[in-house]
Design an enzyme around this catalytic site. Structure first.
Site, PDB file in Angstrom:
ATOM      1  N   ASP A 114       7.928  -5.808  33.875  1.00 13.94           N
ATOM      2  CA  ASP A 114       7.097  -6.583  34.805  1.00 13.94           C
ATOM      3  C   ASP A 114       5.630  -6.157  34.881  1.00 13.94           C
ATOM      4  O   ASP A 114       4.814  -6.832  35.533  1.00 13.94           O
ATOM      5  CB  ASP A 114       7.716  -6.565  36.221  1.00 13.94           C
ATOM      6  CG  ASP A 114       7.958  -5.155  36.754  1.00 13.94           C
ATOM      7  OD1 ASP A 114       7.189  -4.235  36.407  1.00 13.94           O
ATOM      8  OD2 ASP A 114       8.915  -4.980  37.540  1.00 13.94           O
ATOM      9  N   HIS A 129      11.523  -1.398  27.232  1.00 17.25           N
ATOM     10  CA  HIS A 129      12.223  -2.671  26.979  1.00 17.25           C
ATOM     11  C   HIS A 129      11.253  -3.846  26.844  1.00 17.25           C
ATOM     12  O   HIS A 129      11.645  -4.990  27.041  1.00 17.25           O
ATOM     13  CB  HIS A 129      13.239  -2.951  28.103  1.00 17.25           C
ATOM     14  CG  HIS A 129      14.428  -2.030  28.071  1.00 17.25           C
ATOM     15  ND1 HIS A 129      15.230  -1.806  29.167  1.00 17.25           N
ATOM     16  CD2 HIS A 129      14.955  -1.292  27.070  1.00 17.25           C
ATOM     17  CE1 HIS A 129      16.198  -0.949  28.836  1.00 17.25           C
ATOM     18  NE2 HIS A 129      16.048  -0.626  27.578  1.00 17.25           N
ATOM     19  N   CYS A 137       7.143 -14.240  18.121  1.00 18.41           N
ATOM     20  CA  CYS A 137       7.613 -15.272  17.193  1.00 18.41           C
ATOM     21  C   CYS A 137       8.913 -14.791  16.551  1.00 18.41           C
ATOM     22  O   CYS A 137       8.980 -13.666  16.036  1.00 18.41           O
ATOM     23  CB  CYS A 137       6.537 -15.515  16.126  1.00 18.41           C
ATOM     24  SG  CYS A 137       7.077 -16.698  14.880  1.00 18.41           S
ATOM     25  N   CYS A 160       2.698 -20.331  13.132  1.00 18.94           N
ATOM     26  CA  CYS A 160       3.636 -20.840  12.112  1.00 18.94           C
ATOM     27  C   CYS A 160       4.598 -21.903  12.656  1.00 18.94           C
ATOM     28  O   CYS A 160       5.400 -22.437  11.894  1.00 18.94           O
ATOM     29  CB  CYS A 160       4.430 -19.684  11.508  1.00 18.94           C
ATOM     30  SG  CYS A 160       5.755 -19.070  12.572  1.00 18.94           S
ATOM     31  N   GLY A 197      15.328   4.450  40.547  1.00 15.86           N
ATOM     32  CA  GLY A 197      15.689   3.032  40.601  1.00 15.86           C
ATOM     33  C   GLY A 197      16.387   2.512  39.362  1.00 15.86           C
ATOM     34  O   GLY A 197      16.239   1.338  39.018  1.00 15.86           O
ATOM     35  N   THR A 198      17.152   3.371  38.721  1.00 17.06           N
ATOM     36  CA  THR A 198      17.932   2.893  37.570  1.00 17.06           C
ATOM     37  C   THR A 198      19.397   3.257  37.745  1.00 17.06           C
ATOM     38  O   THR A 198      19.719   4.337  38.236  1.00 17.06           O
ATOM     39  CB  THR A 198      17.385   3.434  36.219  1.00 17.06           C
ATOM     40  OG1 THR A 198      18.277   3.042  35.168  1.00 17.06           O
ATOM     41  CG2 THR A 198      17.207   4.941  36.202  1.00 17.06           C
TER      42      THR A 198
HETATM   43  C1  BJW Z   1      16.758   1.041  44.072  1.00 20.70           C
HETATM   44  C2  BJW Z   1      16.210   0.256  45.039  1.00 20.70           C
HETATM   45  C3  BJW Z   1      15.085   0.775  45.650  1.00 20.70           C
HETATM   46  C4  BJW Z   1      17.864  -0.823  44.318  1.00 20.70           C
HETATM   47  N1  BJW Z   1      14.603   1.958  45.307  1.00 20.70           N
HETATM   48  N2  BJW Z   1      16.269   2.214  43.734  1.00 20.70           N
HETATM   49  C5  BJW Z   1      26.709   3.779  24.163  1.00 20.70           C
HETATM   50  C6  BJW Z   1      25.668   4.559  23.730  1.00 20.70           C
HETATM   51  C7  BJW Z   1      24.467   3.975  23.315  1.00 20.70           C
HETATM   52  C8  BJW Z   1      24.298   2.587  23.357  1.00 20.70           C
HETATM   53  C9  BJW Z   1      25.342   1.835  23.787  1.00 20.70           C
HETATM   54  C10 BJW Z   1      26.523   2.398  24.178  1.00 20.70           C
HETATM   55  N3  BJW Z   1      27.355   1.393  24.510  1.00 20.70           N
HETATM   56  C11 BJW Z   1      26.707   0.237  24.370  1.00 20.70           C
HETATM   57  C12 BJW Z   1      25.470   0.476  23.931  1.00 20.70           C
HETATM   58  C13 BJW Z   1      24.464  -0.538  23.683  1.00 20.70           C
HETATM   59  C14 BJW Z   1      23.706  -1.076  24.865  1.00 20.70           C
HETATM   60  C15 BJW Z   1      24.142  -0.480  26.201  1.00 20.70           C
HETATM   61  O1  BJW Z   1      23.603   0.486  26.693  1.00 20.70           O
HETATM   62  N4  BJW Z   1      25.081  -1.113  26.854  1.00 20.70           N
HETATM   63  C16 BJW Z   1      25.563  -0.626  28.154  1.00 20.70           C
HETATM   64  C17 BJW Z   1      25.804  -1.799  29.080  1.00 20.70           C
HETATM   65  C18 BJW Z   1      26.763   0.246  27.949  1.00 20.70           C
HETATM   66  N5  BJW Z   1      22.297  -0.762  24.624  1.00 20.70           N
HETATM   67  C19 BJW Z   1      21.569  -1.497  23.812  1.00 20.70           C
HETATM   68  O2  BJW Z   1      22.007  -2.465  23.231  1.00 20.70           O
HETATM   69  C20 BJW Z   1      20.122  -1.062  23.625  1.00 20.70           C
HETATM   70  N6  BJW Z   1      19.812  -0.953  22.249  1.00 20.70           N
HETATM   71  C21 BJW Z   1      20.437  -0.053  21.469  1.00 20.70           C
HETATM   72  O3  BJW Z   1      21.286   0.713  21.892  1.00 20.70           O
HETATM   73  O4  BJW Z   1      19.990  -0.077  20.172  1.00 20.70           O
HETATM   74  C22 BJW Z   1      20.740   0.659  19.209  1.00 20.70           C
HETATM   75  C23 BJW Z   1      21.866  -0.232  18.778  1.00 20.70           C
HETATM   76  C24 BJW Z   1      21.565  -1.341  18.046  1.00 20.70           C
HETATM   77  C25 BJW Z   1      22.601  -2.145  17.615  1.00 20.70           C
HETATM   78  C26 BJW Z   1      23.911  -1.845  17.951  1.00 20.70           C
HETATM   79  C27 BJW Z   1      24.185  -0.716  18.730  1.00 20.70           C
HETATM   80  C28 BJW Z   1      23.146   0.104  19.143  1.00 20.70           C
HETATM   81  C29 BJW Z   1      19.167  -2.092  24.188  1.00 20.70           C
HETATM   82  C30 BJW Z   1      19.275  -2.211  25.670  1.00 20.70           C
HETATM   83  C31 BJW Z   1      18.375  -3.330  26.142  1.00 20.70           C
HETATM   84  C32 BJW Z   1      18.518  -3.592  27.634  1.00 20.70           C
HETATM   85  N7  BJW Z   1      17.783  -4.776  27.958  1.00 20.70           N
HETATM   86  C33 BJW Z   1      17.678  -5.179  29.366  1.00 20.70           C
HETATM   87  C34 BJW Z   1      16.919  -6.533  29.426  1.00 20.70           C
HETATM   88  C35 BJW Z   1      15.425  -6.326  29.202  1.00 20.70           C
HETATM   89  C36 BJW Z   1      14.689  -7.625  29.224  1.00 20.70           C
HETATM   90  C37 BJW Z   1      14.671  -8.299  30.574  1.00 20.70           C
HETATM   91  O5  BJW Z   1      14.272  -7.705  31.592  1.00 20.70           O
HETATM   92  O6  BJW Z   1      15.057  -9.450  30.615  1.00 20.70           O
HETATM   93  O7  BJW Z   1      16.995  -4.172  30.098  1.00 20.70           O
HETATM   94  S1  BJW Z   1      19.253  -5.314  30.188  1.00 20.70           S
HETATM   95  C38 BJW Z   1      18.715  -4.587  31.709  1.00 20.70           C
HETATM   96  O8  BJW Z   1      19.295  -3.272  31.889  1.00 20.70           O
HETATM   97  C39 BJW Z   1      17.212  -4.349  31.523  1.00 20.70           C
HETATM   98  C40 BJW Z   1      17.006  -3.074  32.260  1.00 20.70           C
HETATM   99  O9  BJW Z   1      15.802  -2.459  31.843  1.00 20.70           O
HETATM  100  C41 BJW Z   1      18.241  -2.285  31.897  1.00 20.70           C
HETATM  101  C42 BJW Z   1      18.562  -1.181  32.853  1.00 20.70           C
HETATM  102  O10 BJW Z   1      18.822  -1.660  34.118  1.00 20.70           O
HETATM  103  P1  BJW Z   1      18.252  -0.869  35.382  1.00 20.70           P
HETATM  104  O11 BJW Z   1      16.780  -0.846  35.323  1.00 20.70           O
HETATM  105  O12 BJW Z   1      18.942   0.424  35.492  1.00 20.70           O
HETATM  106  O13 BJW Z   1      18.654  -1.873  36.564  1.00 20.70           O
HETATM  107  P2  BJW Z   1      20.043  -2.064  37.317  1.00 20.70           P
HETATM  108  O14 BJW Z   1      20.000  -3.399  37.922  1.00 20.70           O
HETATM  109  O15 BJW Z   1      21.176  -1.732  36.431  1.00 20.70           O
HETATM  110  O16 BJW Z   1      20.030  -0.949  38.451  1.00 20.70           O
HETATM  111  C43 BJW Z   1      19.088  -0.977  39.505  1.00 20.70           C
HETATM  112  C44 BJW Z   1      19.200   0.312  40.273  1.00 20.70           C
HETATM  113  O17 BJW Z   1      18.192   0.313  41.266  1.00 20.70           O
HETATM  114  C45 BJW Z   1      20.543   0.456  41.008  1.00 20.70           C
HETATM  115  O18 BJW Z   1      21.079   1.754  40.739  1.00 20.70           O
HETATM  116  C46 BJW Z   1      20.172   0.334  42.488  1.00 20.70           C
HETATM  117  O19 BJW Z   1      20.965   1.146  43.332  1.00 20.70           O
HETATM  118  C47 BJW Z   1      18.746   0.812  42.473  1.00 20.70           C
HETATM  119  N8  BJW Z   1      17.909   0.316  43.547  1.00 20.70           N
HETATM  120  N9  BJW Z   1      17.001  -0.919  45.130  1.00 20.70           N
HETATM  121  C48 BJW Z   1      15.263   2.642  44.309  1.00 20.70           C
HETATM  122  N10 BJW Z   1      14.485   0.046  46.649  1.00 20.70           N
END
Ligand code: BJW
Length: 253
Positions: A114, A129, A137, A160, A197-198
């Site tokens: 953001d 991310h 593209c 393109c 916050g993650t």
């Molecule tokens: C507060 C609050 C307040 C509330 N104050 N706090 C095992 C090992 C390694 C990798 C993997 C694995 N198993 C699976 C994978 C792959 C996968 C993965 O991790 N999956 C899991 C679900 C298990 N990872 C990937 O695919 C990544 N790439 C990768 O690993 O490449 C190598 C590879 C390639 C090919 C095959 C295999 C491996 C890429 C991950 C991309 C994530 N993308 C997103 C979308 C981004 C675009 C968009 O915004 O639209 O990223 S998904 C989403 O999750 C977004 C976030 O950045 C990310 C993390 O979420 P976040 O920020 O933690 O948010 P929330 O909602 O989960 O939590 C919010 C927190 O805030 C909560 O705890 C609340 O309590 C708290 N909160 N209010 C403080 N006021």
């Protein structure tokens, strides 16, 4: 101040976090969607609102989701872009920008797309991310401008004519190499690692806290809820970052 709103966070714990930060030569910060929640941007695990309530954001944020229904995914991103454009950085974002001026070195890694850290004045932010306000593209795989004559259809590349997508990292996609290397190095070399916050569920971002622990850093978590990292963190501040971070700053010498 924090005690009024968030009784779970004691002054003693905030003092422990401030003491560790005040001794640190290098602080590494990892932020997630929670830090922007107080700016009105929903987290990924929040219940979605309105028409988006039927969809799981973790399905929409995938290459498969985009291939299946690019129109739907673009509508979701346009809705979120609108929220982001209207949002303002909150006290948590501002506190981190101030903190960078109070410690010898601070590396800020954000999973958020953001741009609110930059708007609060943080510099050198590592966007793990990507950024929701940029288009990429799908043919040339470069950040691209939009063609103006899309005629109401899906956005097309000015150069393109290829289909555009948001310049963010979806599940199954690689983290930009520069961001990956810089974030790894910071996590491995910092004295204090702040996880803010993650949910610590999405990898490889979640491995940064683990690397910091392995390399002997003091790990501090700021989150109202428990995460997988919580049992291993040295200090857990259970409250919203917009209240907790300014309170930590206040106690820095
Ligand atoms: C507060 C609050 C307040 C509330 N104050 N706090 C095992 C090992 C390694 C990798 C993997 C694995 N198993 C699976 C994978 C792959 C996968 C993965 O991790 N999956 C899991 C679900 C298990 N990872 C990937 O695919 C990544 N790439 C990768 O690993 O490449 C190598 C590879 C390639 C090919 C095959 C295999 C491996 C890429 C991950 C991309 C994530 N993308 C997103 C979308 C981004 C675009 C968009 O915004 O639209 O990223 S998904 C989403 O999750 C977004 C976030 O950045 C990310 C993390 O979420 P976040 O920020 O933690 O948010 P929330 O909602 O989960 O939590 C919010 C927190 O805030 C909560 O705890 C609340 O309590 C708290 N909160 N209010 C403080 N006021």
């Amino acid at each position: 101040m924090v005690d009024d709103h968030s009784p779970a966070v004691s002054r003693e714990l905030i003092g422990r976090a401030a003491a560790a930060i005040s001794r640190a030569r290098h602080v590494c910060v990892l932020t997630g969607a929670g830090i922007s929640a107080e700016s009105g941007i929903p987290t990924f695990r929040d219940a979605q609102e309105g028409i988006w309530a039927r969809f799981d954001p973790l399905d929409l944020a995938t290459p498969e989701g985009f291939e299946r229904d690019p129109d739907l995914v673009w509508q979701w991103y346009e809705w979120r872009r609108d929220l982001v454009r209207k949002a303002e950085p909150n006290a948590g974002h501002h506190a981190l920008a101030t903190l960078a001026r109070r410690v010898p070195r601070l590396t800020l890694v954000t999973q958020n797309v953001d741009g609110l850290h930059q708007r609060a004045g943080s510099t050198g932010v590592i966007e793990y991310h990507g950024n929701i306000l940029r288009d990429r593209c799908t043919v040339e795989q470069v950040v691209a401008e939009r063609s103006r004559d899309a005629g109401g259809g899906l956005p097309r590349c000015l150069g393109c004519g290829g289909l555009l997508r948001p310049d963010v990292v979806w599940f199954g996609e690689m983290i930009p190499r520069g961001a990956l290397l810089l974030a790894d190095a910071a996590a491995e070399n910092c004295d204090v690692f702040l996880s803010i916050g993650t949910s610590s569920l999405v990898y490889p971002a979640a491995s940064l806290g683990e690397a910091a622990l392995r390399h002997g850093a003091t790990v501090i978590e700021i989150n109202p809820d428990s995460t997988d990292l919580s049992p291993r963190a040295h200090v857990v501040l259970r409250g919203p970052s917009g209240l907790v971070l300014p309170a930590v700053l206040e106690l820095l010498p």
